[in-house]
Structures are given as structure tokens and as C-alpha cells.
Design a protein around this motif. Sequence first.
Motif, PDB file in Angstrom:
ATOM      1  N   GLN A   1     -17.284  -2.814  -9.335  1.00  0.00           N
ATOM      2  CA  GLN A   1     -16.376  -1.689  -9.511  1.00  0.00           C
ATOM      3  C   GLN A   1     -16.673  -0.997 -10.824  1.00  0.00           C
ATOM      4  O   GLN A   1     -16.579  -1.611 -11.893  1.00  0.00           O
ATOM      5  CB  GLN A   1     -14.913  -2.147  -9.460  1.00  0.00           C
ATOM      6  CG  GLN A   1     -13.919  -0.989  -9.509  1.00  0.00           C
ATOM      7  CD  GLN A   1     -12.474  -1.418  -9.340  1.00  0.00           C
ATOM      8  OE1 GLN A   1     -12.116  -2.546  -9.633  1.00  0.00           O
ATOM      9  NE2 GLN A   1     -11.640  -0.513  -8.852  1.00  0.00           N
TER      10      GLN A   1
ATOM     11  N   LEU B   1     -16.229  -8.135  -9.171  1.00  0.00           N
ATOM     12  CA  LEU B   1     -15.075  -8.764  -8.530  1.00  0.00           C
ATOM     13  C   LEU B   1     -15.541  -9.832  -7.545  1.00  0.00           C
ATOM     14  O   LEU B   1     -16.370  -9.570  -6.676  1.00  0.00           O
ATOM     15  CB  LEU B   1     -14.253  -7.726  -7.771  1.00  0.00           C
ATOM     16  CG  LEU B   1     -13.700  -6.551  -8.581  1.00  0.00           C
ATOM     17  CD1 LEU B   1     -13.092  -5.507  -7.647  1.00  0.00           C
ATOM     18  CD2 LEU B   1     -12.640  -7.034  -9.545  1.00  0.00           C
TER      19      LEU B   1
ATOM     20  N   PHE C   1      -8.761 -11.013  -4.150  1.00  0.00           N
ATOM     21  CA  PHE C   1      -9.619 -10.500  -5.207  1.00  0.00           C
ATOM     22  C   PHE C   1      -9.391 -11.268  -6.502  1.00  0.00           C
ATOM     23  O   PHE C   1      -8.258 -11.523  -6.899  1.00  0.00           O
ATOM     24  CB  PHE C   1      -9.310  -9.027  -5.465  1.00  0.00           C
ATOM     25  CG  PHE C   1      -9.780  -8.112  -4.383  1.00  0.00           C
ATOM     26  CD1 PHE C   1      -9.049  -7.951  -3.219  1.00  0.00           C
ATOM     27  CD2 PHE C   1     -10.965  -7.414  -4.517  1.00  0.00           C
ATOM     28  CE1 PHE C   1      -9.481  -7.115  -2.208  1.00  0.00           C
ATOM     29  CE2 PHE C   1     -11.409  -6.570  -3.514  1.00  0.00           C
ATOM     30  CZ  PHE C   1     -10.668  -6.415  -2.373  1.00  0.00           C
ATOM     31  N   GLY C   2     -10.487 -11.577  -7.178  1.00  0.00           N
ATOM     32  CA  GLY C   2     -10.376 -12.061  -8.540  1.00  0.00           C
ATOM     33  C   GLY C   2     -10.047 -10.903  -9.462  1.00  0.00           C
ATOM     34  O   GLY C   2     -10.110  -9.737  -9.064  1.00  0.00           O
ATOM     35  N   ALA C   3      -9.694 -11.218 -10.686  1.00  0.00           N
ATOM     36  CA  ALA C   3      -9.311 -10.183 -11.648  1.00  0.00           C
ATOM     37  C   ALA C   3     -10.511  -9.387 -12.145  1.00  0.00           C
ATOM     38  O   ALA C   3     -10.345  -8.335 -12.751  1.00  0.00           O
ATOM     39  CB  ALA C   3      -8.560 -10.798 -12.811  1.00  0.00           C
ATOM     40  N   GLY C   4     -11.699  -9.890 -11.890  1.00  0.00           N
ATOM     41  CA  GLY C   4     -12.891  -9.155 -12.298  1.00  0.00           C
ATOM     42  C   GLY C   4     -13.408  -9.597 -13.643  1.00  0.00           C
ATOM     43  O   GLY C   4     -12.649 -10.025 -14.522  1.00  0.00           O
TER      44      GLY C   4
ATOM     45  N   TYR D   1      -4.231  -1.022  -1.102  1.00  0.00           N
ATOM     46  CA  TYR D   1      -4.204  -1.793  -2.335  1.00  0.00           C
ATOM     47  C   TYR D   1      -3.713  -0.909  -3.478  1.00  0.00           C
ATOM     48  O   TYR D   1      -3.829   0.314  -3.451  1.00  0.00           O
ATOM     49  CB  TYR D   1      -5.615  -2.285  -2.708  1.00  0.00           C
ATOM     50  CG  TYR D   1      -6.245  -3.250  -1.737  1.00  0.00           C
ATOM     51  CD1 TYR D   1      -6.946  -2.795  -0.625  1.00  0.00           C
ATOM     52  CD2 TYR D   1      -6.152  -4.627  -1.938  1.00  0.00           C
ATOM     53  CE1 TYR D   1      -7.536  -3.688   0.260  1.00  0.00           C
ATOM     54  CE2 TYR D   1      -6.747  -5.519  -1.068  1.00  0.00           C
ATOM     55  CZ  TYR D   1      -7.433  -5.036   0.029  1.00  0.00           C
ATOM     56  OH  TYR D   1      -8.017  -5.922   0.900  1.00  0.00           O
TER      57      TYR D   1
ATOM     58  N   GLN E   1      -4.012  -0.845  -7.833  1.00  0.00           N
ATOM     59  CA  GLN E   1      -4.690  -1.458  -8.971  1.00  0.00           C
ATOM     60  C   GLN E   1      -4.185  -0.829 -10.252  1.00  0.00           C
ATOM     61  O   GLN E   1      -4.335   0.381 -10.468  1.00  0.00           O
ATOM     62  CB  GLN E   1      -6.204  -1.275  -8.857  1.00  0.00           C
ATOM     63  CG  GLN E   1      -6.983  -2.005  -9.942  1.00  0.00           C
ATOM     64  CD  GLN E   1      -8.483  -1.852  -9.763  1.00  0.00           C
ATOM     65  OE1 GLN E   1      -8.953  -0.823  -9.289  1.00  0.00           O
ATOM     66  NE2 GLN E   1      -9.233  -2.874 -10.136  1.00  0.00           N
TER      67      GLN E   1
ATOM     68  N   SER F   1      -6.806  -6.588 -11.232  1.00  0.00           N
ATOM     69  CA  SER F   1      -7.516  -6.589  -9.962  1.00  0.00           C
ATOM     70  C   SER F   1      -6.725  -5.853  -8.896  1.00  0.00           C
ATOM     71  O   SER F   1      -5.602  -5.417  -9.123  1.00  0.00           O
ATOM     72  CB  SER F   1      -7.788  -8.022  -9.525  1.00  0.00           C
ATOM     73  OG  SER F   1      -8.657  -8.016  -8.419  1.00  0.00           O
ATOM     74  N   LEU F   2      -7.345  -5.722  -7.745  1.00  0.00           N
ATOM     75  CA  LEU F   2      -6.666  -5.067  -6.633  1.00  0.00           C
ATOM     76  C   LEU F   2      -5.578  -5.985  -6.097  1.00  0.00           C
ATOM     77  O   LEU F   2      -5.791  -7.176  -5.911  1.00  0.00           O
ATOM     78  CB  LEU F   2      -7.651  -4.779  -5.503  1.00  0.00           C
ATOM     79  CG  LEU F   2      -8.542  -3.555  -5.645  1.00  0.00           C
ATOM     80  CD1 LEU F   2      -9.582  -3.760  -6.697  1.00  0.00           C
ATOM     81  CD2 LEU F   2      -9.179  -3.210  -4.316  1.00  0.00           C
TER      82      LEU F   2
END
Lengths: 107, 119
Positions: A38, A87, A97-100, B36, B38, B43-44
Motif C-alpha cells: 500500500q 500488509l 489485515f495486519g497493521a502493516g 473497509y 482505514q 490497517s484496514l
Amino acid sequence: RKEVEQDPGPFNVPEGATVAFNCTYSNSASQSFFWYRQDCRKEPKLLMSVYSSGNEDGRFTAQLNRASQYISLLIRDSKLSDSATYLCVVNDNDMRFGAGTRLTVKP
Amino acid sequence: GAVVSQHPSWVICKSGTSVKIECRSLDFQATTMFWYRQFPKQSLMLMATSNEGSKATYEQGVEKDKFLINHASLTLSTLTVTSAHPEDSSFYICSAAGHLRAIINQPQHFGDGTRLSIL
């Protein structure tokens, strides 16, 4: 415990470096795994799926360890254009999803 | 090329306004669409899952009367943020999956996202 946990980052590396991201997931019944990239203020884009046998796409290598509930992403010969948030995504019938992890590649 | 189109990409409006966001699948029939949200540096977070022709399934903590979802056709889902307030300001992203979602290892295709700013 979060469903998907990633290295918090940020990672700041020079061009040409090799960098590895780790991710753990809590649901042992999870069936599919992905890495998304992202860019700032953009939507996530699929980077690669992660297969049990491990898979490689150019400079990117993904590994899955189901026993340890762990996936990884390795980036070799990093480029400036690799700077983004990565991600970790786990599908257990819903996408988690992980937090990135933010990566900055510097000249 | 893009397989999911989201519109508008940026909205700025006054508090109390209702905002509609559209999500279209371009190359396939999307039996399931996901919405989603964000927040910055986070995160999403899945808000809701919509299936064509049926009511959306909302995640815990998401107000269904606040975030109205309509999935009337196989190529279009809409999210309406009703009476939006500054705390609703966020990046909203849709994604779509076709019938192949039954094959669980199919990734989702994301729209470009909508940046919503409520003044």
C-alpha cells in the motif's frame, strides 16, 4: 492477541539492501495468505500470494510456516520504488489485515 | 488495468451531509463486495460484507443505520454515510470478489478508495 501481527517497523534501508518482514497469525484454520503493498493514500495492491512450499517472484520471496503460524516476505536488492507499507493478509473466510510495516528505501 | 472502480476518490463536505460512495466491478460479476475503513497509520478494518441481492453483514461496532450498504446488482455496491460527522472522516475502500471466492485462495481486488473529509 491480534489476529494478524506484523513487525511494527518502520524499516529504513539503503538501496540494494535485503530486508525481511515477518507476520504471525492466530487462527490455525486460516487457509490462504497474501502480501499486499500500500502506497501512501492509495489502495492496497496485491504483491503476491504465499504458498506452503514458498514462492518467489523476482526480488520477492514469500515463505509460510503453518506449524508456527508465521509468514515472511524477503525483498532482495531493494529499490527506491519499494518504499511503501507492506500488509500481511490472512484469509480465514474473512480477510484479516495486519497493521502493516512501513519500508523506506533511501539512496 | 483496474478491475474495481470506486467513486468519488475525494469528498469534502459539511457535517450532517450524507455521502454516497460507489464501487463497481468492471471485468467480472462481484457476488460479494467488502467495505473497509482505514484511519491514518492504521490497517484496514472491515466494516461490512455485502452479497448481491441480500442484506449486508456488518462487523461488530459498525452501525448499519449509519452506514447504509446496497448491493443491487452484480457489478455495483454503494455505501452511504448518513449524516456524516467529523469522526467519520477516513479512507473508505471497497473490494470485490467473484463467484470464485468460494475458492478461498482468491485474493480480493480493491477499488482506489475514497478519502472522506467532514468539516
